[in-house]
Motif scaffolding. Structure first.
Motif, PDB file in Angstrom:
ATOM      1  N   ILE A 118      -7.103   7.358  -3.152  1.00 13.13           N
ATOM      2  CA  ILE A 118      -6.417   7.781  -4.343  1.00 13.13           C
ATOM      3  C   ILE A 118      -6.317   9.274  -4.717  1.00 13.13           C
ATOM      4  O   ILE A 118      -5.552   9.967  -5.093  1.00 13.13           O
ATOM      5  N   ARG A 135       0.840  -1.122   0.276  1.00 14.16           N
ATOM      6  CA  ARG A 135       0.078   0.166  -0.177  1.00 14.16           C
ATOM      7  C   ARG A 135       0.811   1.392  -0.002  1.00 14.16           C
ATOM      8  O   ARG A 135       0.712   2.302  -0.790  1.00 14.16           O
ATOM      9  N   HIS A 161      -1.044   2.126 -12.225  1.00 17.51           N
ATOM     10  CA  HIS A 161      -0.842   2.410 -10.856  1.00 17.51           C
ATOM     11  C   HIS A 161      -2.010   2.650 -10.108  1.00 17.51           C
ATOM     12  O   HIS A 161      -2.127   2.178  -8.753  1.00 17.51           O
ATOM     13  N   SER A 193      -3.374   0.087  -7.480  1.00 17.29           N
ATOM     14  CA  SER A 193      -3.834   0.613  -5.990  1.00 17.29           C
ATOM     15  C   SER A 193      -5.111   0.050  -5.504  1.00 17.29           C
ATOM     16  O   SER A 193      -5.272  -0.509  -4.470  1.00 17.29           O
ATOM     17  N   GLN A 251       2.568   1.555  -3.300  1.00 16.14           N
ATOM     18  CA  GLN A 251       1.494   2.256  -4.248  1.00 16.14           C
ATOM     19  C   GLN A 251       1.385   3.875  -3.895  1.00 16.14           C
ATOM     20  O   GLN A 251       1.292   4.604  -5.230  1.00 16.14           O
ATOM     21  N   LEU A 283      -6.694   0.041  -2.010  1.00  9.05           N
ATOM     22  CA  LEU A 283      -6.846   1.496  -1.753  1.00  9.05           C
ATOM     23  C   LEU A 283      -8.114   1.852  -2.338  1.00  9.05           C
ATOM     24  O   LEU A 283      -8.521   1.290  -3.139  1.00  9.05           O
TER      25      LEU A 283
END
Length: 144
Positions: A101, A64, A87, A91, A67, A96
């Motif tokens: 994000i 995590r 990505h 993620s 990322q 995530l």
């Protein structure tokens, strides 16, 4: 410093491919690597082995956290929206949320500039839609 005094760097091809499979999924991995290998033979194997089988294998950061760092670095770099979108999807695959994000990208604005943060948000928005569509395709028995 002598080489014997240095900590050996992990370089595990099998672990790299396994990790990339977990992050990107087998079909995405195969399509991306095959296409790149046609243009630059051997380059995708070097990327997977050195990055996912090397750098990613180091202790100290969770997937995590790695990322989040990737999202920040690629957004700051700019001009690499395809990799940023990859990505973003990675993620999401590792847990995530869209909100997390988005907040990473918004948080970057004063540090990397509003235009780069906006470009990152555009790439993320497109990746969110692609990820949702792919998820629907795998859950809809009528989708072909």
């Amino acid at each position: 410093m002598e080489p014997a005094d240095l900590t050996p760097a992990p370089l595990d091809r099998a672990a790299g491919y396994a990790l990339l499979n977990d992050l990107a999924g087998p079909q995405t991995q195969a399509d991306t690597l095959r296409g790149l290998d046609e243009v630059a033979p051997g380059f995708p194997d070097w990327i997977v082995t050195s990055l996912f089988g090397g750098t990613y294998q180091r202790p100290g950061l969770s997937p995590r956290d790695r990322q989040v760092a990737n999202l920040a670095a690629l957004t700051a770099l700019g001009g690499v929206e395809p990799q940023l979108a990859d990505h973003v999807r990675n993620s999401l695959r590792i847990g995530l949320t869209r909100q997390e994000i988005t907040e990473v990208l918004v948080h970057l604005a004063p540090y990397v500039g509003v235009p780069k943060a906006l470009a990152g948000l555009r790439a993320a928005t497109a990746a969110f839609a692609e990820y949702a569509a792919a998820a629907e395709d795998t859950t809809d028995p009528d989708a072909a």
